[in-house]
Design a protein around this motif. Sequence first.
Motif, mmCIF file in Angstrom:
data_model
loop_
_atom_site.group_PDB
_atom_site.id
_atom_site.type_symbol
_atom_site.label_atom_id
_atom_site.label_comp_id
_atom_site.label_asym_id
_atom_site.label_seq_id
_atom_site.Cartn_x
_atom_site.Cartn_y
_atom_site.Cartn_z
ATOM 1 N N ALA A 33 -33.400 63.060 22.505
ATOM 2 C CA ALA A 33 -33.816 63.892 23.631
ATOM 3 C C ALA A 33 -32.676 64.798 24.081
ATOM 4 O O ALA A 33 -32.873 65.994 24.352
ATOM 5 N N GLU A 34 -31.476 64.249 24.142
ATOM 6 C CA GLU A 34 -30.327 65.031 24.584
ATOM 7 C C GLU A 34 -30.034 66.164 23.608
ATOM 8 O O GLU A 34 -29.760 67.298 24.008
ATOM 9 N N ALA A 35 -30.121 65.870 22.303
ATOM 10 C CA ALA A 35 -29.875 66.912 21.297
ATOM 11 C C ALA A 35 -30.914 68.032 21.408
ATOM 12 O O ALA A 35 -30.584 69.224 21.320
ATOM 13 N N LEU A 36 -32.179 67.678 21.591
ATOM 14 C CA LEU A 36 -33.234 68.673 21.724
ATOM 15 C C LEU A 36 -33.011 69.555 22.941
ATOM 16 O O LEU A 36 -33.148 70.787 22.884
ATOM 17 N N LEU A 37 -32.653 68.936 24.075
ATOM 18 C CA LEU A 37 -32.465 69.693 25.307
ATOM 19 C C LEU A 37 -31.251 70.616 25.230
ATOM 20 O O LEU A 37 -31.240 71.689 25.827
ATOM 21 N N LYS A 38 -30.216 70.218 24.494
ATOM 22 C CA LYS A 38 -29.032 71.069 24.347
ATOM 23 C C LYS A 38 -29.320 72.268 23.450
ATOM 24 O O LYS A 38 -28.710 73.340 23.607
ATOM 25 N N ALA A 39 -30.267 72.105 22.527
ATOM 26 C CA ALA A 39 -30.550 73.170 21.564
ATOM 27 C C ALA A 39 -31.518 74.211 22.103
ATOM 28 O O ALA A 39 -31.697 75.265 21.490
ATOM 29 N N TRP A 40 -32.157 73.931 23.241
ATOM 30 C CA TRP A 40 -33.191 74.832 23.775
ATOM 31 C C TRP A 40 -32.781 75.327 25.146
ATOM 32 O O TRP A 40 -32.212 74.596 25.943
ATOM 33 N N LYS A 41 -33.046 76.584 25.422
ATOM 34 C CA LYS A 41 -32.768 77.158 26.736
ATOM 35 C C LYS A 41 -34.066 77.735 27.287
ATOM 36 O O LYS A 41 -34.810 78.417 26.583
ATOM 37 N N GLY A 42 -34.325 77.481 28.571
ATOM 38 C CA GLY A 42 -35.520 78.008 29.213
ATOM 39 C C GLY A 42 -35.181 79.130 30.166
ATOM 40 O O GLY A 42 -34.055 79.617 30.219
ATOM 41 N N LYS A 43 -36.189 79.552 30.947
ATOM 42 C CA LYS A 43 -36.000 80.592 31.941
ATOM 43 C C LYS A 43 -36.564 80.123 33.276
ATOM 44 O O LYS A 43 -37.566 79.417 33.314
ATOM 45 N N GLY A 44 -35.899 80.542 34.368
ATOM 46 C CA GLY A 44 -36.408 80.226 35.693
ATOM 47 C C GLY A 44 -36.522 78.732 35.929
ATOM 48 O O GLY A 44 -35.618 77.951 35.615
ATOM 49 N N PRO A 45 -37.681 78.294 36.482
ATOM 50 C CA PRO A 45 -37.854 76.867 36.765
ATOM 51 C C PRO A 45 -37.745 75.977 35.527
ATOM 52 O O PRO A 45 -37.264 74.856 35.620
ATOM 53 N N GLU A 46 -38.186 76.500 34.348
ATOM 54 C CA GLU A 46 -38.090 75.681 33.134
ATOM 55 C C GLU A 46 -36.626 75.353 32.804
ATOM 56 O O GLU A 46 -36.311 74.255 32.376
ATOM 57 N N GLU A 47 -35.738 76.323 33.015
ATOM 58 C CA GLU A 47 -34.328 76.080 32.739
ATOM 59 C C GLU A 47 -33.755 75.068 33.730
ATOM 60 O O GLU A 47 -32.975 74.182 33.347
ATOM 61 N N ALA A 48 -34.163 75.172 34.999
ATOM 62 C CA ALA A 48 -33.706 74.192 35.982
ATOM 63 C C ALA A 48 -34.175 72.797 35.589
ATOM 64 O O ALA A 48 -33.407 71.828 35.659
#
Length: 499
Positions: A33-48
């Motif tokens: 999960a940590e690896a997936l979250l580090k590899a993806w960037k969101g925008k606005g509320p999704e990034e938060a």
Amino acid sequence: MEEESLGTLAPWGKEAPLAQARALLEAGREGEAEALLKAWKGKGPEEAERLALLGFAKARRGDLQGYRRLALEAARRAQTSFTLYHLGLALPPREGVVALEEALHRTQSPKDQGLLTLALARTKRRLGRLREALAHAALARLKAPGAFTTLEWAWLTLLAEEEPPLPDLLREVEPLALEPGPGLYARFLVAHLHLLQGEERAARAYWQKALEEAPPAALPYLAPAGVRLLGQGALPLLQAARPWAQDPYPRALLLLGEALVREDSQGVRELLPLLEREGTGEEVFRARLFLGEEPSSLGEVSGRGGWLLWPTSRASPDPHLQTLGEARLFGRPLPLRQAELLVLLLARPEGWRGEALAQALYGDGNTPALRMELHRLRERGLVVGSRPYRLLSPLKADFLEVEEALHQGNLSRALRLYRGPLLPNSQAPGVEELRWELEASLRKAALSQGSLEALYALAERLRDDLELWEALLERLSPLDPRHPAVLARVERLRREWGL
């Protein structure tokens, strides 16, 4: 230890990576999960929310400071139910409770509401607000039924209810002791249920089983209860827990266990400020009971719950009336009308003429009904004089203690004693006037002194007082970890007031 069982709310966004990361966390695959979250960037509320979920992954891997840092950054970027939920979990209870309450206001999903009410139950239990916590736990059972909501509700029932239904609780909890996830907590509860029923051998057997299977990091959390159940036999537990008591919260619990096993009253007394600051809930009650305070004087824990935490040697409780938040006499529930009458008698010790007292109680001169209520008070063993009506029995009351503290200029003590509005469900004219006067005195003192801690404590207690929350927001630094939740509260109240 407890937070791992809470799971995580559904993210605000519908982005596949967030949903995938959540599923991995629920499956216990924190590294993926940590690896997936580090590899993806969101925008606005999704990034938060990505940051909040990344922080939660760190917490599941033991990095609580990393969780707090990322949860705070996420909530500063966007105040959604998801980011506020994780901020509430990551912060200490006193700072996190408002974030959790605001998260609950923002979510519509019954499952997520269940998770939030469970989180609020645990947070308010750690703050010692047992009956509020019990109400949240009961709601969590309805919204998100499951092992952990049942266990939280059962433990709070043992602590807060005067006559908990022990056989019924045991039937619900004992099967859960066999399940791999909630088994440790269930065995802990079953041990206490057997103890309450006088079955000490069974209690120790379940407790020993819990200790054998507990992860090492859980040992400090078990230390004070272990001393209660095992006495000097808890020494190996205390020794084994020392390497795992580095953070303030588990260290406070271990130090309390060590002081209890040594019967060190001074050591327990010196620990009280640390215990209260860290939010250790029933362990504050346990310490105060060890020092000789009665459950009825503690306000939240029942007599039965007090014996469960630490047996007291004093034979009879001090006469005490609780009126703030709810009505209890000597620790037991009291009908509202009798509580109203007692409040009015205590507020005017010189006494009342019959018609004036009836007006203050009913809003009219209903003296026959008044005489019946006075008779009921006398049946409780209270001495009430006539002509004028006045209370002759010695009786302490929490609202009078708050007034005395304010008169002495001791606002911090007044706020510690103020557990909620004076008889909040009362519509008796005299009680409504006293309630308003008490709240006005507290608000004036908090606003004039300008202390952040005083403002926060009172605003949190009064819940929806926009003036207090706005004053607090003006004084809070944007870097204060409470700022996102306070901002969310102010914005919500302004919307509700149409401002």
